[in-house]
Design a protein around this motif. Structure first.
Motif, mmCIF file in Angstrom:
data_model
loop_
_atom_site.group_PDB
_atom_site.id
_atom_site.type_symbol
_atom_site.label_atom_id
_atom_site.label_comp_id
_atom_site.label_asym_id
_atom_site.label_seq_id
_atom_site.Cartn_x
_atom_site.Cartn_y
_atom_site.Cartn_z
ATOM 1 N N THR A 18 -2.021 -9.362 -8.647
ATOM 2 C CA THR A 18 -0.825 -9.383 -7.824
ATOM 3 C C THR A 18 -1.209 -9.400 -6.355
ATOM 4 O O THR A 18 -2.170 -8.748 -5.948
ATOM 5 N N ALA A 19 -0.460 -10.158 -5.576
ATOM 6 C CA ALA A 19 -0.684 -10.254 -4.132
ATOM 7 C C ALA A 19 0.530 -10.919 -3.512
ATOM 8 O O ALA A 19 1.289 -11.610 -4.191
ATOM 9 N N ALA A 20 0.704 -10.731 -2.212
ATOM 10 C CA ALA A 20 1.794 -11.391 -1.509
ATOM 11 C C ALA A 20 1.546 -12.898 -1.455
ATOM 12 O O ALA A 20 2.478 -13.692 -1.530
ATOM 13 N N ALA A 21 0.280 -13.289 -1.348
ATOM 14 C CA ALA A 21 -0.117 -14.703 -1.318
ATOM 15 C C ALA A 21 -1.480 -14.806 -1.983
ATOM 16 O O ALA A 21 -2.252 -13.846 -1.990
ATOM 17 N N PRO A 22 -1.823 -15.961 -2.559
ATOM 18 C CA PRO A 22 -3.130 -16.077 -3.199
ATOM 19 C C PRO A 22 -4.260 -16.096 -2.167
ATOM 20 O O PRO A 22 -4.072 -16.598 -1.054
ATOM 21 N N PRO A 23 -5.417 -15.545 -2.518
ATOM 22 C CA PRO A 23 -6.554 -15.552 -1.595
ATOM 23 C C PRO A 23 -7.234 -16.924 -1.569
ATOM 24 O O PRO A 23 -6.898 -17.811 -2.355
ATOM 25 N N GLN A 24 -8.195 -17.092 -0.693
ATOM 26 C CA GLN A 24 -8.964 -18.334 -0.625
ATOM 27 C C GLN A 24 -9.868 -18.485 -1.849
ATOM 28 O O GLN A 24 -10.071 -19.577 -2.341
ATOM 29 N N GLU A 25 -10.433 -17.362 -2.313
ATOM 30 C CA GLU A 25 -11.331 -17.359 -3.471
ATOM 31 C C GLU A 25 -10.811 -16.380 -4.513
ATOM 32 O O GLU A 25 -10.224 -15.359 -4.175
ATOM 33 N N CYS A 26 -11.076 -16.683 -5.774
ATOM 34 C CA CYS A 26 -10.685 -15.785 -6.860
ATOM 35 C C CYS A 26 -11.485 -14.486 -6.757
ATOM 36 O O CYS A 26 -12.698 -14.520 -6.593
ATOM 37 N N PRO A 27 -10.802 -13.338 -6.862
ATOM 38 C CA PRO A 27 -11.514 -12.067 -6.800
ATOM 39 C C PRO A 27 -12.417 -11.811 -8.007
ATOM 40 O O PRO A 27 -13.305 -10.979 -7.953
ATOM 41 N N GLU A 28 -12.222 -12.548 -9.085
ATOM 42 C CA GLU A 28 -13.028 -12.359 -10.295
ATOM 43 C C GLU A 28 -14.213 -13.313 -10.349
ATOM 44 O O GLU A 28 -15.354 -12.894 -10.491
ATOM 45 N N CYS A 29 -13.966 -14.618 -10.240
ATOM 46 C CA CYS A 29 -15.054 -15.602 -10.399
ATOM 47 C C CYS A 29 -15.636 -16.074 -9.067
ATOM 48 O O CYS A 29 -16.603 -16.832 -9.052
ATOM 49 N N SER A 30 -15.049 -15.650 -7.961
ATOM 50 C CA SER A 30 -15.515 -15.970 -6.611
ATOM 51 C C SER A 30 -15.532 -17.467 -6.301
ATOM 52 O O SER A 30 -16.283 -17.905 -5.456
ATOM 53 N N GLU A 31 -14.720 -18.233 -6.997
ATOM 54 C CA GLU A 31 -14.614 -19.677 -6.771
ATOM 55 C C GLU A 31 -13.352 -19.979 -5.972
ATOM 56 O O GLU A 31 -12.386 -19.225 -6.011
ATOM 57 N N LYS A 32 -13.360 -21.103 -5.270
ATOM 58 C CA LYS A 32 -12.135 -21.589 -4.624
ATOM 59 C C LYS A 32 -11.342 -22.287 -5.714
ATOM 60 O O LYS A 32 -11.750 -23.310 -6.228
#
Length: 77
Positions: free
Chosen positions: A40-54
């Motif tokens: 959950t987040a207000a907006a998606p991040p630049q990279e996935c917090p799990e796989c660290s990929e864009k």
């Protein structure tokens, strides 16, 4: 001098039994297009917090009463 803590940019929710976490009320549920990690987040991040990929993130928040309404994950997505 004390260092001020920054608020996290997103909450690592992962998958939960109910699909929601405390404090999720105004946040959007996102799913990573590569590894399917949900958070959950207000907006998606630049990279996935799990796989660290864009990655492309899919909004999987429920917006209709048939899947529980706002604050829940739409399991059909």
């Amino acid at each position: 001098m004390t260092k001020e803590r920054q608020k996290p940019e997103f909450i690592l929710g992962g998958n939960t039994a109910t699909g929601t976490l405390p404090g999720d009320k105004d946040l959007t549920h996102w799913k990573c297009g590569k590894c399917a990690f949900t958070f959950t987040a207000a907006a998606p991040p630049q990279e996935c917090p799990e796989c660290s990929e864009k990655c492309d993130f899919k909004n999987i928040t429920c917006y209709t009463p048939d899947c529980g309404g706002s604050g829940n994950i739409d399991s059909r997505l």
